[in-house]
Design a protein around this motif. Structure first.
Motif, mmCIF file in Angstrom:
data_model
loop_
_atom_site.group_PDB
_atom_site.id
_atom_site.type_symbol
_atom_site.label_atom_id
_atom_site.label_comp_id
_atom_site.label_asym_id
_atom_site.label_seq_id
_atom_site.Cartn_x
_atom_site.Cartn_y
_atom_site.Cartn_z
ATOM 1 N N ALA A 100 18.415 -1.268 -6.758
ATOM 2 C CA ALA A 100 17.497 -2.394 -6.508
ATOM 3 C C ALA A 100 17.937 -3.045 -5.146
ATOM 4 O O ALA A 100 19.011 -2.866 -4.593
ATOM 5 C CB ALA A 100 17.828 -3.291 -7.738
ATOM 6 N N GLY A 101 17.040 -3.169 -4.125
ATOM 7 C CA GLY A 101 17.017 -3.915 -2.924
ATOM 8 C C GLY A 101 16.853 -2.775 -2.008
ATOM 9 O O GLY A 101 16.989 -3.182 -0.776
ATOM 10 N N LYS A 102 17.280 -1.610 -2.106
ATOM 11 C CA LYS A 102 17.299 -0.655 -1.410
ATOM 12 C C LYS A 102 15.969 -0.028 -0.958
ATOM 13 O O LYS A 102 15.126 -0.035 -1.607
ATOM 14 C CB LYS A 102 18.439 0.589 -1.632
ATOM 15 N N SER A 103 15.677 0.472 0.525
ATOM 16 C CA SER A 103 14.459 0.796 0.869
ATOM 17 C C SER A 103 14.487 2.037 1.567
ATOM 18 O O SER A 103 15.453 2.734 1.976
ATOM 19 C CB SER A 103 13.746 -0.189 1.970
ATOM 20 N N PHE A 104 13.178 2.702 1.491
ATOM 21 C CA PHE A 104 13.163 3.940 2.391
ATOM 22 C C PHE A 104 11.650 3.879 3.153
ATOM 23 O O PHE A 104 10.768 3.378 2.601
ATOM 24 C CB PHE A 104 13.185 5.341 1.453
ATOM 25 N N ILE A 105 11.557 4.732 4.171
ATOM 26 C CA ILE A 105 10.106 4.836 4.785
ATOM 27 C C ILE A 105 9.609 6.134 4.977
ATOM 28 O O ILE A 105 10.276 7.133 4.929
ATOM 29 C CB ILE A 105 10.469 4.213 6.158
ATOM 30 N N VAL A 106 8.360 6.155 4.423
ATOM 31 C CA VAL A 106 7.321 7.409 4.629
ATOM 32 C C VAL A 106 6.397 7.290 5.762
ATOM 33 O O VAL A 106 5.560 6.185 5.736
ATOM 34 C CB VAL A 106 6.930 7.528 3.263
ATOM 35 N N THR A 107 6.619 8.084 6.645
ATOM 36 C CA THR A 107 5.743 8.222 7.929
ATOM 37 C C THR A 107 4.888 9.471 8.096
ATOM 38 O O THR A 107 5.378 10.497 7.832
ATOM 39 C CB THR A 107 6.658 7.958 9.182
ATOM 40 N N LEU A 108 3.459 9.095 8.216
ATOM 41 C CA LEU A 108 2.529 10.369 8.408
ATOM 42 C C LEU A 108 2.824 10.751 9.743
ATOM 43 O O LEU A 108 3.271 9.850 10.723
ATOM 44 C CB LEU A 108 1.133 9.631 8.193
ATOM 45 N N PRO A 109 2.296 12.150 10.015
ATOM 46 C CA PRO A 109 2.335 12.640 11.559
ATOM 47 C C PRO A 109 1.137 11.831 12.202
ATOM 48 O O PRO A 109 0.440 11.259 11.816
ATOM 49 C CB PRO A 109 1.799 13.857 11.212
ATOM 50 N N ASP A 110 1.095 12.311 13.520
ATOM 51 C CA ASP A 110 0.267 11.695 14.460
ATOM 52 C C ASP A 110 -1.504 12.556 14.075
ATOM 53 O O ASP A 110 -1.466 13.585 13.450
ATOM 54 C CB ASP A 110 0.289 12.163 15.807
ATOM 55 N N ASN A 111 -2.360 11.777 14.114
ATOM 56 C CA ASN A 111 -3.824 11.965 13.566
ATOM 57 C C ASN A 111 -3.821 12.042 12.195
ATOM 58 O O ASN A 111 -4.899 12.423 11.822
ATOM 59 C CB ASN A 111 -3.922 13.481 14.394
ATOM 60 N N VAL A 112 -2.923 11.277 11.461
ATOM 61 C CA VAL A 112 -2.961 11.218 10.165
ATOM 62 C C VAL A 112 -2.864 9.692 9.798
ATOM 63 O O VAL A 112 -1.749 9.156 10.279
ATOM 64 C CB VAL A 112 -2.477 11.981 9.197
ATOM 65 N N LYS A 113 -3.731 8.851 9.141
ATOM 66 C CA LYS A 113 -3.349 7.658 8.753
ATOM 67 C C LYS A 113 -3.704 7.180 7.248
ATOM 68 O O LYS A 113 -4.367 8.042 6.588
ATOM 69 C CB LYS A 113 -4.449 6.509 9.520
ATOM 70 N N PHE A 114 -2.879 6.438 6.889
ATOM 71 C CA PHE A 114 -3.180 5.821 5.469
ATOM 72 C C PHE A 114 -4.557 5.274 5.275
ATOM 73 O O PHE A 114 -4.842 4.475 6.346
ATOM 74 C CB PHE A 114 -2.067 4.956 4.976
ATOM 75 N N ALA A 115 -5.148 5.612 4.326
ATOM 76 C CA ALA A 115 -6.612 5.069 4.093
ATOM 77 C C ALA A 115 -6.888 4.226 2.757
ATOM 78 O O ALA A 115 -6.207 4.764 1.955
ATOM 79 C CB ALA A 115 -7.519 5.968 4.574
ATOM 80 N N VAL A 116 -7.817 3.415 2.771
ATOM 81 C CA VAL A 116 -8.593 2.928 1.387
ATOM 82 C C VAL A 116 -10.033 3.100 1.695
ATOM 83 O O VAL A 116 -10.623 3.096 2.694
ATOM 84 C CB VAL A 116 -7.785 1.342 1.289
ATOM 85 N N TYR A 117 -10.445 3.288 0.275
ATOM 86 C CA TYR A 117 -11.876 3.170 0.209
ATOM 87 C C TYR A 117 -12.496 1.787 0.113
ATOM 88 O O TYR A 117 -12.358 1.373 -1.186
ATOM 89 C CB TYR A 117 -12.513 4.034 -1.243
ATOM 90 N N ARG A 118 -13.372 1.462 1.131
ATOM 91 C CA ARG A 118 -14.065 0.245 0.975
ATOM 92 C C ARG A 118 -15.183 0.316 1.498
ATOM 93 O O ARG A 118 -15.464 0.925 2.453
ATOM 94 C CB ARG A 118 -13.178 -1.036 1.900
ATOM 95 N N ASP A 119 -16.304 -0.498 0.926
ATOM 96 C CA ASP A 119 -17.741 -0.740 1.435
ATOM 97 C C ASP A 119 -18.393 0.690 1.700
ATOM 98 O O ASP A 119 -19.006 1.024 2.607
ATOM 99 C CB ASP A 119 -17.675 -1.366 2.617
ATOM 100 N N GLY A 120 -18.017 1.733 0.748
ATOM 101 C CA GLY A 120 -18.827 3.019 0.714
ATOM 102 C C GLY A 120 -18.205 3.914 1.662
ATOM 103 O O GLY A 120 -18.516 5.123 1.791
ATOM 104 N N ASP A 121 -17.061 3.914 2.185
ATOM 105 C CA ASP A 121 -16.375 4.934 3.112
ATOM 106 C C ASP A 121 -14.853 4.479 3.224
ATOM 107 O O ASP A 121 -14.374 3.554 2.682
ATOM 108 C CB ASP A 121 -17.051 4.573 4.726
ATOM 109 N N TRP A 122 -14.072 5.397 3.589
ATOM 110 C CA TRP A 122 -12.625 5.558 4.062
ATOM 111 C C TRP A 122 -12.350 4.606 5.212
ATOM 112 O O TRP A 122 -13.089 5.255 6.233
ATOM 113 C CB TRP A 122 -12.072 6.703 3.843
ATOM 114 N N GLN A 123 -11.515 3.950 5.211
ATOM 115 C CA GLN A 123 -11.057 3.191 6.188
ATOM 116 C C GLN A 123 -9.495 3.155 6.353
ATOM 117 O O GLN A 123 -8.902 3.141 5.412
ATOM 118 C CB GLN A 123 -11.571 1.500 6.544
ATOM 119 N N SER A 124 -9.133 3.091 7.476
ATOM 120 C CA SER A 124 -7.517 2.771 7.563
ATOM 121 C C SER A 124 -6.973 1.418 7.058
ATOM 122 O O SER A 124 -7.927 0.489 6.920
ATOM 123 C CB SER A 124 -7.311 3.040 9.311
ATOM 124 N N VAL A 125 -5.840 1.435 6.745
ATOM 125 C CA VAL A 125 -5.440 0.387 5.927
ATOM 126 C C VAL A 125 -5.564 -0.744 6.898
ATOM 127 O O VAL A 125 -5.597 -1.990 6.485
ATOM 128 C CB VAL A 125 -3.905 0.462 5.452
#
Length: 716
Positions: free
Chosen positions: A44-69
């Motif tokens: 509990a309380g400990k963290s880690f980070i996940v990082t995507l490579p260049d040219n890839v972004k985390f995204a969500v589906y909003r308003d009929g299309d995928w957008q970066s977060v």
């Protein structure tokens, strides 16, 4: 409570998908699981980070299309991505305390109170919803563990490819000249669902001398996933049989899930086919073209590989070190009356004939075992009978092999003979030392009695390495014995040292000694690695002993069961070497050393300056009747300061006061303040260390050099 130092989580994927260079959606799912043996990796309380490579972004589906977060204004990764599950979930309530996006490419996961459950293995699941923007090739996420117990590093989560489909080969086959040779399986995968469209063609072209066997009985077979056979026109063979064409029918509506095509080639090989790699030229409509290696074509040949390789103990008898897998590339490679020889290195011997196991094809040999043919038992031989009609494959188990006690590292086996052709070498195992021996050092002086020496520590590398009943030794009364023997003439024990087990459950007995050695028997082997300490060691040193290290040998049949001796069941299977290690626990110094003097012992990394023992990272040696000493330590002994020792582009420069001496690797000329001095040897690099001829360098700085009893003495 901090995460344990040995904690190692398992970071895995369910699969490694291939996506397009402009893909949007779920790329893959990453799981981070606690190790079964360390269920407190998550805290509990400990963290880690996940990082995507260049040219890839985390995204969500909003308003009929995928957008970066960031474009969507999303910061919490526990929110629903819009088309599927949340980004981050835990196997238990409260395992994930928070999961936030620090940028479009970085996700920070912090464990909650539910992570303190050490009774079960816990798992964090991360769905990688993203936008691929032109990335090509492997897509890897980087995991930064910060202060958590999560294992850091790069994890492959997918591959990005241009075009509507990519081709890979699942296996490469060895083939010969035949009318129906099976080659490696070709897999075609759509980069996205519906990427291949009506009318698209896929083309597979063989090189000259090779032709496709048409689909049908005993011919090339084609299977489909998320396609149907009726989606394609009849497979066409073109260009004199060299090209296979698959074409989607005009009415094809596209796949709803990524389609896969697998081709299992059957090809004809003509007499004009070129020996070597057989590559298929893959091309088509909007696909990533590629050269696909599906087979290796050979006239005749044999492939030899290793299997079940093992880590074994040096010095232990009758060990199985691994297997050789011997396989024809084409039938008939093994010819009647030709032979195959297996040769172990000089420090390994067969204690019994190797064992053969037939695997497949035509049995090509006359006996069920190979026969040891050499008096030194390094070689075993097999004769072949008849001619194989189908590719033969068999295994050679290298069982009951004896290994010399003082040799460690890879165990290479040479395979050669008239049946094999060119000699081949295969690594079949690794030899490791049964014990690690270390020592502390103390200074002792000439002509004095009862002088304290350093402790010697003997540590097992695995349990039971020090044996109670040595393998391959006769008689119920034969007990494992360890011996610590002084190897320097003129030095003897002044009293009986103390011998004790300080770690583990090894039991010893019958400690005895004389003025040159201490020995003890093994009462009971260890069930966990144990450590023996020899302490309270005192030496009497004669005046005849040269200045330098006192060497002690550690040996005995408890660790060296392959040493030749009267107790061995067959001395032809043993070795002369019975010493497992040599260490120095004392250094002889002159009782009244002359000021400004230094001495170097040939073959020793210990040297003295004004009577003080020091340690080098390389030992002096004699070559062409000249003594070579490591440049740094020679210069320091001559009074050259550390910052006045330089090496650049093969040139060594030493400065002391008004004197500058320059030497060049491989050049027999020494420069002393601009004056050339001829030497009869040249400086050289040995095992990565620069070595200088001691006499010429010392005399250039006005020092006197003497040599006696294996010692080089320099007086300033």
């Amino acid at each position: 409570m901090g995460a344990p130092a040995f904690a190692v989580t398992k970071n895995t994927l369910n699969a490694v998908p291939t996506v397009g260079t402009d893909f949007k959606g779920l790329i893959s799912t990453l799981t981070i699981a606690e190790d079964s043996e360390a269920k407190n990796d998550f805290e509990a309380g400990k963290s880690f980070i996940v990082t995507l490579p260049d040219n890839v972004k985390f995204a969500v589906y909003r308003d009929g299309d995928w957008q970066s977060v960031s474009d969507a204004g999303v910061t919490e990764a526990t929110q629903d991505a819009g088309k599927g599950k949340p980004f981050v979930t835990g196997s238990d309530d409260g395992l994930v305390g928070s999961a936030t996006f620090s940028s479009d490419r970085s996700l920070v996961v912090t464990f909650g109170d539910g992570a303190d459950n050490t009774e079960k293995k816990q798992i964090v699941t991360i769905n990688i919803y993203g936008i691929v923007d032109g990335a090509i090739g492997d897509i890897k996420v980087n995991i930064d563990p910060l202060d958590s117990g999560v294992t850091g590093g790069d994890v492959l989560i997918g591959r990005s490819a241009s075009g509507n489909a990519v081709a890979t080969v699942l296996n490469v086959e060895n083939i010969g000249e035949s009318n129906a040779e099976k080659a490696g399986v070709i897999r075609i995968t759509e980069t996205t669902p519906g990427a291949l469209e009506a009318g698209d063609e896929l083309k597979f072209k063989l090189p000259d001398g090779f032709k496709w066997v048409e689909p049908g009985n005993s011919g090339t077979t084609i299977s489909y996933v998320n396609f149907k056979a009726e989606d394609f026109e009849e497979p066409a063979i073109k260009q004199d049989g060299r090209q296979l064409v698959l074409k989607l029918k005009p009415g094809f509506k596209g796949t709803t899930m990524r389609g896969i095509i697998e081709i299992k080639p059957v090809i004809n090989v003509s007499s004009n086919a070129k020996v070597g790699d057989v590559e298929v030229d893959f091309s088509g409509d909007n696909v990533e073209s590629a050269n696909l290696l599906i087979a290796k074509y050979a006239d005749y040949g044999v492939v030899i590989t290793a299997k079940d390789t093992k880590e074994v103990l040096a010095g232990t008898s009758e060990q199985e070190i691994g297997k050789l897998v011997v396989e024809e590339t084409v039938p008939g490679s093994f010819v009647n009356k030709r032979k195959m020889t297996i040769e172990l290195p000089e420090w390994a011997k067969f204690a019994a004939d190797p064992e053969l196991t037939f695997v497949s094809g035509t049995k090509p040999y006359s006996a069920s075992v190979m026969t040891v043919v050499s008096d030194d038992r390094h070689k075993a031989e097999l004769s072949f009978t008849g001619v194989t009609s189908s590719k033969a494959k068999f295994e050679v188990k290298l069982k009951k092999v004896n290994l010399q006690v003082d040799k460690t590292g890879d165990i290479p086996v040479k395979v050669y003979g008239s049946a094999i052709g060119e000699e081949k070498e295969v690594i079949v195992g690794t030899a490791v030392a049964p014990v690690e021996v270390t020592s502390a050092t103390k200074d002792v002086k000439l002509g004095l009695n009862n002088q304290e020496a350093g402790e010697i520590v003997i540590k097992e590398t695995v349990k039971g390495a020090i044996q109670e009943k040595p393998t391959n030794y006769k008689g119920d009364d034969v007990k494992g014995e360890m011996v610590i023997e002084i190897d320097t003439w003129g030095v003897r024990f002044a009293k009986t040292p103390k011998v004790e087990v300080v770690e583990g459950n090894l039991e010893i007995e019958n400690i005895s000694d004389d003025d040159k050695y201490v020995s003890f028997k093994i009462k009971s082997e260890s069930t966990k690695p144990s450590t023996i300490k020899i302490s309270d060691i005192a030496y009497t040193v004669d005046r005849t002993v040269p200045v330098g290290p006192i060497v002690v040998k550690v040996k005995g049949v408890a660790v060296a069961t392959t040493n030749e001796g009267s107790s061995a069941s067959d001395s032809t299977k043993g070795f002369d070497a019975g010493t497992i290690a040599k260490v120095s626990n004392a250094v002889v110094v002159n009782p009244a050393p002359a000021a400004g003097s230094a001495s170097f012992a040939i073959g020793s990394t210990i040297y003295t300056v004004d009577g003080v023992a020091k340690v080098m990272d390389a030992a002096p040696y004699i070559k062409d009747d000249r003594t070579y000493v490591p440049v740094r330590y020679l210069a320091l002994a001559l009074g050259v300061e550390e910052n006045n020792i330089t090496f650049e582009n093969g040139v060594v420069t030493l400065k002391k006061g008004d004197t500058t001496v320059t030497l060049t690797i491989g050049d027999k000329t020494l420069d002393n303040n601009g004056t050339a001095v001829a030497m009869d040897v040249a400086p050289e690099v040995n095992n990565g260390r620069t070595m200088l001829p001691a006499r010429f360098v010392a005399e250039a700085f006005g020092a006197n050099v003497g040599y006696a009893n294996g010692q080089v003495v320099i007086s300033r």
